[in-house]
Design a protein around this motif. Structure first.
Motif, PDB file in Angstrom:
ATOM      1  N   GLY A 151      27.275  35.538  36.835  1.00 53.02           N
ATOM      2  CA  GLY A 151      28.566  36.209  36.858  1.00 53.02           C
ATOM      3  C   GLY A 151      29.716  35.242  37.048  1.00 53.02           C
ATOM      4  N   THR A 152      30.859  35.633  36.524  1.00 58.44           N
ATOM      5  CA  THR A 152      32.064  34.813  36.660  1.00 58.44           C
ATOM      6  C   THR A 152      32.706  35.060  38.021  1.00 58.44           C
ATOM      7  OG1 THR A 152      33.492  36.523  35.736  1.00 58.44           O
ATOM      8  CG2 THR A 152      32.453  34.971  34.181  1.00 58.44           C
ATOM      9  N   LEU A 153      33.741  34.296  38.314  1.00 60.24           N
ATOM     10  CA  LEU A 153      34.487  34.513  39.548  1.00 60.24           C
ATOM     11  C   LEU A 153      35.079  35.923  39.559  1.00 60.24           C
ATOM     12  CD1 LEU A 153      36.997  32.074  41.229  1.00 60.24           C
ATOM     13  CD2 LEU A 153      37.602  34.457  40.893  1.00 60.24           C
ATOM     14  N   ALA A 154      35.620  36.350  38.422  1.00 59.88           N
ATOM     15  CA  ALA A 154      36.213  37.688  38.356  1.00 59.88           C
ATOM     16  C   ALA A 154      35.173  38.773  38.604  1.00 59.88           C
ATOM     17  CB  ALA A 154      36.884  37.900  36.998  1.00 59.88           C
ATOM     18  N   PRO A 203      31.129  23.020  29.238  1.00 59.22           N
ATOM     19  CA  PRO A 203      29.914  23.610  29.811  1.00 59.22           C
ATOM     20  C   PRO A 203      28.730  22.645  29.854  1.00 59.22           C
ATOM     21  CG  PRO A 203      30.940  25.135  28.283  1.00 59.22           C
ATOM     22  CD  PRO A 203      31.663  23.833  28.137  1.00 59.22           C
ATOM     23  N   ASP A 204      28.695  21.654  28.970  1.00 59.73           N
ATOM     24  CA  ASP A 204      27.594  20.695  28.978  1.00 59.73           C
ATOM     25  C   ASP A 204      27.540  19.898  30.275  1.00 59.73           C
ATOM     26  OD1 ASP A 204      26.237  20.550  26.148  1.00 59.73           O
ATOM     27  OD2 ASP A 204      28.367  20.802  25.774  1.00 59.73           O
ATOM     28  N   LEU A 205      28.655  19.853  31.001  1.00 63.80           N
ATOM     29  CA  LEU A 205      28.733  19.047  32.221  1.00 63.80           C
ATOM     30  C   LEU A 205      28.402  19.834  33.472  1.00 63.80           C
ATOM     31  CD1 LEU A 205      32.081  17.110  31.606  1.00 63.80           C
ATOM     32  CD2 LEU A 205      29.766  16.450  30.979  1.00 63.80           C
ATOM     33  N   LEU A 206      28.079  21.109  33.327  1.00 59.80           N
ATOM     34  CA  LEU A 206      28.011  21.978  34.493  1.00 59.80           C
ATOM     35  C   LEU A 206      26.598  22.446  34.797  1.00 59.80           C
ATOM     36  CD1 LEU A 206      31.083  24.261  33.703  1.00 59.80           C
ATOM     37  CD2 LEU A 206      31.025  22.230  35.167  1.00 59.80           C
ATOM     38  N   LYS A 207      26.360  22.654  36.080  1.00 54.88           N
ATOM     39  CA  LYS A 207      25.221  23.432  36.549  1.00 54.88           C
ATOM     40  C   LYS A 207      25.814  24.700  37.139  1.00 54.88           C
ATOM     41  CE  LYS A 207      22.060  19.579  37.492  1.00 54.88           C
ATOM     42  NZ  LYS A 207      21.311  18.813  38.522  1.00 54.88           N
ATOM     43  N   GLY A 208      25.611  25.821  36.441  1.00 54.61           N
ATOM     44  CA  GLY A 208      26.221  27.068  36.865  1.00 54.61           C
ATOM     45  C   GLY A 208      27.668  27.170  36.420  1.00 54.61           C
ATOM     46  N   ILE A 209      28.176  28.400  36.392  1.00 53.83           N
ATOM     47  CA  ILE A 209      29.569  28.608  35.987  1.00 53.83           C
ATOM     48  C   ILE A 209      30.526  28.071  37.046  1.00 53.83           C
ATOM     49  CG2 ILE A 209      31.325  30.369  35.525  1.00 53.83           C
ATOM     50  CD1 ILE A 209      29.130  32.054  34.235  1.00 53.83           C
ATOM     51  N   ALA A 210      30.195  28.299  38.316  1.00 52.41           N
ATOM     52  CA  ALA A 210      31.065  27.814  39.385  1.00 52.41           C
ATOM     53  C   ALA A 210      31.057  26.295  39.446  1.00 52.41           C
ATOM     54  CB  ALA A 210      30.631  28.398  40.721  1.00 52.41           C
ATOM     55  N   GLY A 211      29.901  25.687  39.221  1.00 51.89           N
ATOM     56  CA  GLY A 211      29.772  24.242  39.263  1.00 51.89           C
ATOM     57  C   GLY A 211      29.310  23.738  40.618  1.00 51.89           C
ATOM     58  N   SER A 212      28.669  22.601  40.607  1.00 49.09           N
ATOM     59  CA  SER A 212      28.164  22.011  41.842  1.00 49.09           C
ATOM     60  C   SER A 212      29.296  21.448  42.685  1.00 49.09           C
ATOM     61  CB  SER A 212      27.172  20.887  41.531  1.00 49.09           C
ATOM     62  OG  SER A 212      26.881  20.138  42.695  1.00 49.09           O
ATOM     63  N   PRO A 213      29.321  21.750  43.989  1.00 54.62           N
ATOM     64  CA  PRO A 213      30.343  21.144  44.854  1.00 54.62           C
ATOM     65  C   PRO A 213      30.134  19.646  45.051  1.00 54.62           C
ATOM     66  CG  PRO A 213      28.762  22.382  46.156  1.00 54.62           C
ATOM     67  CD  PRO A 213      28.445  22.674  44.731  1.00 54.62           C
ATOM     68  N   TYR A 214      29.016  19.122  44.539  1.00 59.32           N
ATOM     69  CA  TYR A 214      28.751  17.685  44.648  1.00 59.32           C
ATOM     70  C   TYR A 214      28.994  16.958  43.329  1.00 59.32           C
ATOM     71  CZ  TYR A 214      27.321  19.079  49.178  1.00 59.32           C
ATOM     72  OH  TYR A 214      27.360  19.604  50.452  1.00 59.32           O
ATOM     73  N   ALA A 215      29.645  17.647  42.381  1.00 64.82           N
ATOM     74  CA  ALA A 215      30.163  17.009  41.164  1.00 64.82           C
ATOM     75  C   ALA A 215      31.682  17.035  41.275  1.00 64.82           C
ATOM     76  CB  ALA A 215      29.689  17.755  39.920  1.00 64.82           C
ATOM     77  N   ILE A 216      32.223  16.122  42.037  1.00 66.91           N
ATOM     78  CA  ILE A 216      33.639  16.142  42.400  1.00 66.91           C
ATOM     79  C   ILE A 216      34.495  15.615  41.247  1.00 66.91           C
ATOM     80  CG2 ILE A 216      35.357  15.131  43.958  1.00 66.91           C
ATOM     81  CD1 ILE A 216      33.169  15.233  46.120  1.00 66.91           C
ATOM     82  N   LYS A 217      35.530  16.388  40.940  1.00 62.78           N
ATOM     83  CA  LYS A 217      36.396  16.066  39.810  1.00 62.78           C
ATOM     84  C   LYS A 217      37.663  15.334  40.253  1.00 62.78           C
ATOM     85  CE  LYS A 217      38.496  18.217  35.729  1.00 62.78           C
ATOM     86  NZ  LYS A 217      38.645  19.478  34.973  1.00 62.78           N
ATOM     87  N   ASP A 218      38.142  15.629  41.441  1.00 66.05           N
ATOM     88  CA  ASP A 218      39.307  14.938  41.976  1.00 66.05           C
ATOM     89  C   ASP A 218      39.133  14.835  43.485  1.00 66.05           C
ATOM     90  OD1 ASP A 218      41.714  13.900  42.792  1.00 66.05           O
ATOM     91  OD2 ASP A 218      42.951  15.258  41.610  1.00 66.05           O
ATOM     92  N   TYR A 219      38.963  13.614  43.977  1.00 64.75           N
ATOM     93  CA  TYR A 219      38.704  13.392  45.384  1.00 64.75           C
ATOM     94  C   TYR A 219      39.912  13.668  46.267  1.00 64.75           C
ATOM     95  CZ  TYR A 219      34.332  11.536  47.258  1.00 64.75           C
ATOM     96  OH  TYR A 219      33.087  11.404  47.801  1.00 64.75           O
ATOM     97  N   PHE A 220      41.096  13.833  45.675  1.00 62.10           N
ATOM     98  CA  PHE A 220      42.322  14.044  46.438  1.00 62.10           C
ATOM     99  C   PHE A 220      42.805  15.493  46.351  1.00 62.10           C
ATOM    100  CE2 PHE A 220      42.188   9.570  45.292  1.00 62.10           C
ATOM    101  CZ  PHE A 220      42.445   8.946  46.503  1.00 62.10           C
ATOM    102  N   ASP A 221      41.946  16.386  45.898  1.00 62.99           N
ATOM    103  CA  ASP A 221      42.347  17.777  45.699  1.00 62.99           C
ATOM    104  C   ASP A 221      41.273  18.704  46.239  1.00 62.99           C
ATOM    105  OD1 ASP A 221      43.907  19.897  44.881  1.00 62.99           O
ATOM    106  OD2 ASP A 221      43.964  19.322  42.766  1.00 62.99           O
ATOM    107  N   TRP A 254      28.581  33.954  44.009  1.00 68.10           N
ATOM    108  CA  TRP A 254      27.643  34.881  44.643  1.00 68.10           C
ATOM    109  C   TRP A 254      28.187  35.261  46.012  1.00 68.10           C
ATOM    110  CZ3 TRP A 254      24.002  36.819  41.648  1.00 68.10           C
ATOM    111  CH2 TRP A 254      22.936  37.525  42.201  1.00 68.10           C
ATOM    112  N   SER A 255      27.626  36.291  46.588  1.00 65.46           N
ATOM    113  CA  SER A 255      27.930  36.646  47.978  1.00 65.46           C
ATOM    114  C   SER A 255      26.616  36.821  48.729  1.00 65.46           C
ATOM    115  CB  SER A 255      28.759  37.930  48.058  1.00 65.46           C
ATOM    116  OG  SER A 255      28.026  39.039  47.559  1.00 65.46           O
ATOM    117  N   LEU A 256      26.658  36.631  50.028  1.00 61.97           N
ATOM    118  CA  LEU A 256      25.458  36.721  50.855  1.00 61.97           C
ATOM    119  C   LEU A 256      25.416  38.082  51.547  1.00 61.97           C
ATOM    120  CD1 LEU A 256      25.461  33.187  52.544  1.00 61.97           C
ATOM    121  CD2 LEU A 256      24.649  33.864  50.270  1.00 61.97           C
TER     122      LEU A 256
END
Length: 754
Positions: free
Chosen positions: A222-225, A275-293, A634-636
């Motif tokens: 599912g998407t964020l929406a 999408p080729d760069l992603l694991k999941g739609i949300a993306g891994s929090p350990y694939a950091i795109k900008d270290y200052f943001d 997802w939600s827990l």
């Protein structure tokens, strides 16, 4: 005082303490700086002998970094001493001579006589004067004083006394957990612990994406929406008060930094990633795109995300808690590019023509390793072509050291490995170390230091450092020292695994001799490192047929400075199916009682653990693997129940058990004093928790003593359904077994030694 049965029925334990004899202690009473000399006056409560040697280790701040591991040698320094700070100088006093060692050029230098040091004694009081020019410019000095006899153990000696009242005396390697800090302006002496905290750290891993998300759609992929997302604003005063009341001192805000994602924020200049760069739609929090943001997902107003994050830090601090975030030094997203600090973007000035160049930020694949273009993994019907525009003319090594043009699905293909001057294939080092102290500091080091400084300035109190063992320990020593010059009590916690072949050992042969990268990391300045072996042993009792007797705890210094957990985002949930013998929802607090009770180091709870989160369902890329996915929106259910006031009675009871446990292990004797494990001593004891036809003890029962002046016996029943009846325990120094009584299933008991 509550009676035993009544209190057990409420929280599962009894807490009583008993006094023991005091140990010999060296007390520092006065300190001053005069004409470039540091003068220290201290008293020793025990009578010393002519064959004893007195040792003094010192470090100045501000000043150069040093080593927390002192040199060892038979008949000279004796067995290893581990300090609660990085010493720059070590003095050894014999009957007539003074021997000094200095830490310089990334290692301890050879010992030599030092005629500038004087020592005078009057009764049991001793004054030492050390000519140290750096003392005039320093503000504080850390001091460790201890006395050894080097006659025993073949010259390796024994520790007789120390200025750490909790030190364990005797033979073998020893660790000091506290020290004296001297204010060199006023002469004030303050006793401090290694953790540099007023309270024992109790950490709550809060994955922001999950924490305040009450959306119960939970659509696979599912998407964020569709599935919703947690928000910074959802970590509000009510939530923080609840965590504070549970005993939490530190929040690890997981996944805060901006990562590559499939969610489109083009309206604020952050379009969705390929999408080729992603694991999941949300993306891994350990694939950091900008270290200052920070991730715009978590902001009510994405354009205002940094201000909203600062407001969260303010709320946390207002509650008296500390905030730490992830620091991911080994790799970044393939699409990395900082909008906030573009001049510090990784790879912008790299030379692509060499696999390894110490001036580069990345490693570049050459033709002898395969052929362009880079091809990322795809699956039938996923709509991906496996190609990434950013790496069609060149290709970089994948984050898990995978040097291939075709990384697989199990590789960290969404990330690229950073270059710290260590060629991981040939083990070549091109950075400052004991091998080459004059080597230039690599560009990656400088950029990482700027990143740490940026978040410290914003108000972040500490960093959980991802896969720390894959980075040279020398970088950590350099970077942590610089961070502490900016903020003395900044906290560093290392995710690290000594059994990983990708680990990078220290260059110093002295450190390398320990053969344990966790020792290297603690010496580099980390406050704590992961204790993965203890976690796996306890899980193995339920999944692999292991016994409680199999729990082997590490040496004292590593042992007391390890972070212990029963859950985190990389591990399966205790209550997940087909894990923990399918009894994890019952035995979680008991397992945690052992992990949290055995040492004075930090402990951690993962969000949802306190309510028995099951991690059910196929979230998306994460699958149905017993983990709460870090890749998908997802939600827990457990946290949703808490947020919507729909918790079951069992969930509320479970939380109360964790809260009671956290309260107990945050008090003496669990915050200080030694550990004595009892299972080995009780293997032949028929009254030590045997069930069925067992012919040896220690399958499901684990027992230990904690404390020195106030000592307690703790027994934990790891069986989910069997009561340990009429338990009696053999303890050192007791002529008869201690009668304990019954211990309920998945229960624990804390009892005095009388």
């Amino acid at each position: 005082m509550f009676s035993l049965p009544n209190l057990l029925s409420v929280v599962g334990f009894v807490f009583i303490v008993s006094p023991l004899c005091a140990m010999d202690v060296i007390s520092l009473s006065a300190a001053s700086v005069r004409n470039g000399s540091l003068q220290l006056t201290f008293s020793d409560s025990a009578t010393s002998h002519e064959s004893d040697r007195l040792f003094l280790a010192v470090a100045f701040s501000p000043g150069p970094f040093g080593s927390a591991i002192l040199p060892y040698g038979a008949r000279s320094e004796g067995s290893t001493m581990f300090l609660p700070f990085q010493a720059q100088r070590l003095l050894s006093f014999g009957k007539a001579e003074t021997v000094a060692r200095n830490w310089a050029d990334w290692k301890w230098q050879a010992a030599g006589a030092d005629p500038t040091v004087t020592r005078t004694s009057a009764g049991r009081e001793t004054t030492i004067s050390i000519l140290l020019p750096e003392a005039n410019s320093a503000k504080t000095a850390a001091v460790a004083i201890y006395r050894k006899s080097l006659e025993s153990s073949g010259g390796w000696g024994e520790l007789l006394a120390a200025n750490d009242p909790g030190a364990t005396l005797g033979t073998g390697d020893k660790a000091l957990a506290s020290y004296d800090e001297v204010d060199l302006v006023t002469g004030t002496v303050t006793h401090r612990n290694r953790l540099n905290t007023a309270k024992r750290p109790v950490i709550y891993q809060l994955f922001v994406r999950h924490f305040s998300n009450t959306n119960e759609t939970r659509k696979t992929n599912g998407t964020l929406a569709e599935n919703g997302v947690g928000k910074f604003s959802g970590i509000n005063d009510t939530a923080l008060d609840s965590l504070n009341a549970m005993g939490i001192t530190d929040l690890w805000l997981t996944g805060v930094l901006q990562q590559a994602t499939g969610t489109d924020y083009a309206s604020i200049g952050q379009p969705a990633d390929d999408p080729d760069l992603l694991k999941g739609i949300a993306g891994s929090p350990y694939a950091i795109k900008d270290y200052f943001d920070v991730c715009p997902d978590y902001a009510d107003e994405p354009a205002n995300r940094l201000a909203e994050f600062r407001a969260l830090l303010d709320r946390i601090h207002a509650k008296g808690m500390r905030a730490m975030i992830d620091f991911v030094p080994n790799h970044v997203a393939r699409s990395y590019g900082s909008d906030i600090r573009p001049e510090l973007a990784f790879g912008r000035d790299d030379d692509h023509s060499h696999f390894f160049n110490p001036a580069n930020n990345f490693f570049y694949l050459q033709s002898d390793l395969g052929q362009l273009p880079l091809r990322l993994p795809t699956e039938p019907g996923d709509g991906r072509d496996g190609l990434f525009d950013g790496e069609k003319d060149f290709a970089r090594v994948t984050g898990n050291n995978s040097a291939t043009f075709t990384p697989g699905r199990n590789d960290w293909y969404e990330t690229i490995k950073l270059n710290y001057g260590y060629q991981f294939l040939t083990k070549e080092r091109r950075y400052p170390s004991a091998e080459s102290p004059a080597e230039k500091v690599p560009d990656t080091w400088l950029k990482m230091d700027a990143i740490l400084a940026y978040w410290q300035e914003m108000g972040v109190d500490g960093f959980r450092c991802d896969m720390s063992h894959m980075i040279p320990p020398e970088f950590w020593k350099w970077a942590i020292h610089r961070a502490r010059e900016r903020q003395a009590n900044v906290w560093f916690m290392a995710e690290a695994y000594n059994n990983d072949p990708a680990k990078v050992p220290a260059a110093d042969p002295f450190l390398a001799g320990f053969g344990n990268v966790m020792i290297d990391l603690l010496d580099a300045g980390f406050n704590a490192v992961y204790d993965d072996p203890s976690y796996k042993t306890l899980k193995g009792i339920y999944d692999e047929g292991k016994w409680a007797n199999d729990l082997q705890l590490p040496g004292d210094w590593l042992f007391q400075n390890s972070l212990r957990y029963a859950e985190n985002h990389d591990e399966v949930r205790l209550a997940s199916k087909n894990n923990w013998g399918n009894v994890g929802s019952k035995i979680g607090p008991a397992v945690s009682a052992i992990l949290f009770g055995v040492s004075r180091g930090p402990v951690m709870i993962y969000c949802g653990q306190e309510y028995g989160e099951k991690a059910e369902g196929v979230e998306g890329f994460g699958g149905d693997d017993g983990r709460s996915s870090i890749f998908d929106y997802w939600s827990l259910p457990s946290l949703t129940g808490w947020l919507t006031n729909k918790l079951s009675a069992d969930e509320k009871t479970l939380r109360d058990k964790y809260a009671a446990l956290l309260a107990d292990v945050s008090k003496p004797p669990f915050t200080d004093g030694p550990l004595v494990c009892l299972n080995e001593l009780n293997k032949e004891n028929r009254d030590y928790g045997r069930i069925g036809g067992e012919t040896a003890s220690g399958h499901w029962l684990f027992g230990f003593l904690r404390g020195d002046k106030n000592r307690s016996l703790m027994l934990v029943n790891l069986h989910a359904s069997e009561t340990m009846k009429a338990v009696k325990v053999i303890v050192p120094g007791s002529k008869t077994p201690v009668e304990v009584g019954d211990i309920p299933p998945a229960g624990w008991l804390i009892k005095p030694l009388l």
